[in-house]
Design a protein around this motif. Structure first.
Motif, short mmCIF file in Angstrom:
data_model
loop_
_atom_site.label_atom_id
_atom_site.label_comp_id
_atom_site.label_asym_id
_atom_site.label_seq_id
_atom_site.Cartn_x
_atom_site.Cartn_y
_atom_site.Cartn_z
N VAL A 276 8.38 19.50 -6.39
CA VAL A 276 7.19 18.83 -6.92
C VAL A 276 7.08 17.42 -6.36
CG1 VAL A 276 6.08 17.94 -9.01
CG2 VAL A 276 7.06 20.24 -9.01
N ILE A 277 8.18 16.69 -6.35
CA ILE A 277 8.17 15.33 -5.81
C ILE A 277 7.78 15.34 -4.33
CG2 ILE A 277 9.67 13.38 -5.18
CD1 ILE A 277 11.09 13.87 -7.92
N GLN A 278 8.37 16.26 -3.58
CA GLN A 278 8.07 16.35 -2.16
C GLN A 278 6.58 16.67 -1.93
OE1 GLN A 278 10.35 19.30 0.06
NE2 GLN A 278 10.43 17.87 1.77
N LYS A 279 6.03 17.59 -2.70
CA LYS A 279 4.61 17.95 -2.55
C LYS A 279 3.70 16.78 -2.92
CE LYS A 279 5.27 22.87 -3.17
NZ LYS A 279 5.26 23.99 -4.09
N GLN A 280 4.03 16.07 -3.99
CA GLN A 280 3.19 14.92 -4.39
C GLN A 280 3.25 13.81 -3.34
OE1 GLN A 280 0.96 14.76 -6.65
NE2 GLN A 280 1.48 16.61 -7.78
N LEU A 281 4.44 13.57 -2.78
CA LEU A 281 4.55 12.55 -1.73
C LEU A 281 3.80 12.98 -0.47
CD1 LEU A 281 8.28 11.50 -2.18
CD2 LEU A 281 6.27 10.10 -2.64
N LEU A 282 3.86 14.25 -0.17
CA LEU A 282 3.14 14.77 1.00
C LEU A 282 1.63 14.56 0.86
CD1 LEU A 282 3.68 16.09 3.70
CD2 LEU A 282 3.53 18.32 2.59
N LYS A 283 1.12 14.68 -0.35
CA LYS A 283 -0.31 14.47 -0.61
C LYS A 283 -0.76 13.05 -0.28
CE LYS A 283 -0.92 17.93 -4.23
NZ LYS A 283 -1.25 18.16 -5.65
N VAL A 284 0.17 12.09 -0.34
CA VAL A 284 -0.18 10.71 0.01
C VAL A 284 0.36 10.33 1.38
CG1 VAL A 284 -0.47 9.93 -2.37
CG2 VAL A 284 1.78 9.73 -1.28
N GLY A 285 0.76 11.34 2.16
CA GLY A 285 1.14 11.12 3.55
C GLY A 285 2.58 10.71 3.79
N ILE A 286 3.46 10.97 2.82
CA ILE A 286 4.86 10.60 2.98
C ILE A 286 5.68 11.88 3.15
CG2 ILE A 286 6.86 9.53 1.88
CD1 ILE A 286 4.70 7.76 0.37
N VAL A 287 6.36 11.97 4.30
CA VAL A 287 7.14 13.15 4.63
C VAL A 287 8.63 12.81 4.52
CG1 VAL A 287 7.67 14.86 6.41
CG2 VAL A 287 5.34 13.94 6.20
N LEU A 288 9.33 13.58 3.71
CA LEU A 288 10.78 13.41 3.58
C LEU A 288 11.48 14.47 4.42
CD1 LEU A 288 11.05 12.92 -0.30
CD2 LEU A 288 10.95 11.16 1.47
N LYS B 39 0.83 -1.20 0.00
CA LYS B 39 0.00 0.00 0.00
C LYS B 39 0.88 1.26 0.00
CE LYS B 39 -3.90 2.20 2.16
NZ LYS B 39 -5.15 1.99 2.78
N ILE B 40 1.94 1.25 0.80
CA ILE B 40 2.87 2.39 0.82
C ILE B 40 3.50 2.56 -0.56
CG2 ILE B 40 5.06 3.25 1.76
CD1 ILE B 40 4.29 1.78 4.40
N ASP B 41 3.97 1.46 -1.14
CA ASP B 41 4.60 1.53 -2.45
C ASP B 41 3.61 2.03 -3.51
OD1 ASP B 41 7.09 0.96 -4.03
OD2 ASP B 41 5.65 -0.26 -5.14
N ASN B 42 2.38 1.59 -3.44
CA ASN B 42 1.36 2.06 -4.39
C ASN B 42 1.17 3.57 -4.26
OD1 ASN B 42 0.96 -0.50 -5.40
ND2 ASN B 42 -0.88 -0.89 -4.20
N ASN B 43 1.18 4.08 -3.03
CA ASN B 43 1.05 5.53 -2.83
C ASN B 43 2.26 6.28 -3.37
OD1 ASN B 43 -1.49 5.47 -1.66
ND2 ASN B 43 -0.70 5.30 0.41
N VAL B 44 3.45 5.72 -3.17
CA VAL B 44 4.66 6.32 -3.73
C VAL B 44 4.54 6.36 -5.26
CG1 VAL B 44 7.15 6.04 -4.07
CG2 VAL B 44 6.15 5.69 -1.80
N CYS B 45 4.13 5.26 -5.84
CA CYS B 45 3.98 5.18 -7.30
C CYS B 45 2.97 6.20 -7.82
CB CYS B 45 3.55 3.77 -7.72
SG CYS B 45 4.85 2.54 -7.51
#
Length: 131
Positions: free
Chosen positions: A75-87, A9-15
């Motif tokens: 852009v990558i950081q914002k898109q990941l943030l939208k799916v709950g992934i914080v870098l 599920k995490i990987d799907n969100n990253v994708c």
């Protein structure tokens, strides 16, 4: 390596996030071709590595000189943030590379080239977008 349901599920969100970023980049960033990611999900998101691939080395150099690399990271950081992934440090997680460098240094073998950029982790999943 087979992923468990939570990791899948995490990987799907990253994708999902990276696919959206890739679609933006292909239309607005000169020389951008595709991107890929890999991660060790036992140390996620710190182990996430996203590689943005350009055609030639000169395009990578130009992207860095013109601060396009910062735009890609934003852009990558914002898109990941939208799916709950914080870098914590996006500069650590996002790199630029080129088809030309891979062809010259690794005979076009991306799995070999990408494996060299991973420090203290085993890649468990790698997906490419934009090819």
């Amino acid at each position: 390596m087979k992923l468990n349901k939570t990791t899948q599920k995490i990987d799907n969100n990253v994708c999902k996030a990276l696919k959206l970023a890739c679609e933006d980049f292909t239309s607005e960033v000169d020389g951008f071709c595709w991107l890929t990611h890999r991660a060790n999900y036992t140390n996620f998101p710190a182990s996430l590595v996203v590689t943005c691939i350009f055609n030639i080395d000169a395009e990578v150099i130009a992207a860095k000189e013109q601060k396009v690399d910062d735009h890609l990271r934003d852009v990558i950081q914002k898109q990941l943030l939208k799916v709950g992934i914080v870098l914590k440090n996006v500069r650590h997680n996002v790199h630029l590379d080129s088809e030309e460098s891979c062809l010259r240094d690794h005979s076009g073998q991306w799995p070999e080239r990408l494996k060299l950029r991973v420090t203290k982790q085993k890649p468990t999943q790698s997906k490419q977008f934009g090819r």
